[in-house]
Design an enzyme around this catalytic site. Structure first.
Site, PDB file in Angstrom:
ATOM      1  N   ASP A 101      -2.614  -1.632  10.478  1.00  0.00           N
ATOM      2  CA  ASP A 101      -2.780  -1.620   9.022  1.00  0.00           C
ATOM      3  C   ASP A 101      -3.459  -2.877   8.478  1.00  0.00           C
ATOM      4  OD1 ASP A 101      -1.607   0.852   8.785  1.00  0.00           O
ATOM      5  OD2 ASP A 101       0.317   0.121   8.023  1.00  0.00           O
ATOM      6  N   LYS A 135       0.848  -1.190   0.000  1.00  0.00           N
ATOM      7  CA  LYS A 135       0.000   0.000   0.000  1.00  0.00           C
ATOM      8  C   LYS A 135       0.880   1.234   0.000  1.00  0.00           C
ATOM      9  CE  LYS A 135       0.864   1.154   4.510  1.00  0.00           C
ATOM     10  NZ  LYS A 135       1.588   2.389   4.938  1.00  0.00           N
TER      11      LYS A 135
END
Length: 289
Positions: A141, A16
């Site tokens: 996350d 990401k």
């Protein structure tokens, strides 16, 4: 309902990017409150899973510096067993490509892919929301990678709203330094009071790539000169260059893949540089509902 498979191979764990990352406060327990946009990209680790009948969890590949018991993938599998009472185990192989301490979520993504794949391999059929709640126990996350698509994130990163992002190809540079996240967040010079953003500030427009900043970047640049040098180099080609997460990777978006590749081809040899296309959804999003 079809029976569960006995093995799942070539399961991607995508990286990401944080298109911006604002620190907007701090909870009494010390966790920082964030606002960010998470962008999935097609730079991935790859995991392979084989079901075991004896309940054992065996990591079949060695990862230097990461004992199996400390590996988020094994911890994710163990948590899933404990929560469901599942009697199955798994052989787990990991092809590691994403740098550790790079700010691109490699370990968190690996853990999420393990939860998604084992949910299917073990025939558990847990809903996405349950997997996300388990993921949060592994790291802030992890829920994003289970969410299945790009998102505007708030809280400690777990409050997620889907967001449509413009197509882009990113040049991502790893300056080959490892940045421990706690070192950045504990720095006295860190900005912790950035004003709140609302999602309508950047409705699926190109503006999202230029919006805001990464509040962790100034601290990381001060502590790690190689990050500052990589950013300075990348800014020659794009004013939108910035750091992702707590570092060390830096990136810039480009409209055309050929343009991005031309920049990536020039990245100095002491760093790792690559092109990565933006994704709209996680490759394993269909593994949970």
């Amino acid at each position: 309902m079809p029976s569960a498979p006995t093995e799942l191979r070539d399961c991607p764990a995508p990286a990401k990017l944080n298109l911006f990352l604002h620190v907007v406060g701090r909870r009494p327990d010390g966790y920082h409150l964030l606002q960010t946009v998470f962008q999935l990209i097609d730079w991935c680790d790859t995991l392979h899973f084989g079901r075991r009948a004896d309940g054992r969890l065996v990591r079949t590949t060695d990862i230097p510096g990461v004992p199996a018991d400390e590996d988020l993938v094994i911890r994710a599998a163990r948590l899933l067993q404990a929560e469901t009472g599942c009697a199955y185990g798994a052989d787990i192989a990991l092809e590691k490509r994403l740098p550790m301490g790079g700010g691109i979520g490699g370990g968190s993504s690996d853990a999420a892919t393990a939860l998604l794949a084992l949910n299917r391999l073990w025939g558990l059929d847990l809903p996405r929301a349950k997997l996300m709640s388990l993921g949060l126990r592994l790291g802030a996350d992890v829920p994003f990678f289970l969410f299945g698509q790009n998102a505007f994130a708030e809280g400690i990163g777990e409050a997620l709203t889907p967001i449509a992002l413009p197509p882009a190809t990113f040049v991502v540079i790893h300056p080959r330094v490892h940045v421990p996240t706690p070192e950045i967040f504990s720095d006295e010079g860190l900005t912790r009071n950035t004003p709140l953003t609302i999602i309508t500030d950047f409705p699926d427009q190109q503006i999202v790539f230029a919006y805001g900043r990464n509040d962790l970047q100034a601290v990381a640049e001060r502590k790690y000169g190689e990050i500052a040098r990589a950013l300075a180099w990348l800014r020659q080609f794009s004013p939108l260059a910035r750091m992702t997460g707590s570092g060390a990777c830096v990136f810039a978006p480009f409209d055309r893949a050929e343009q991005a590749q031309a920049v990536a081809d020039q990245v100095p040899s002491e760093w790792e540089g690559r092109c990565a296309a933006g994704l709209t959804h996680h490759p394993l999003a269909m593994f949970a509902v």
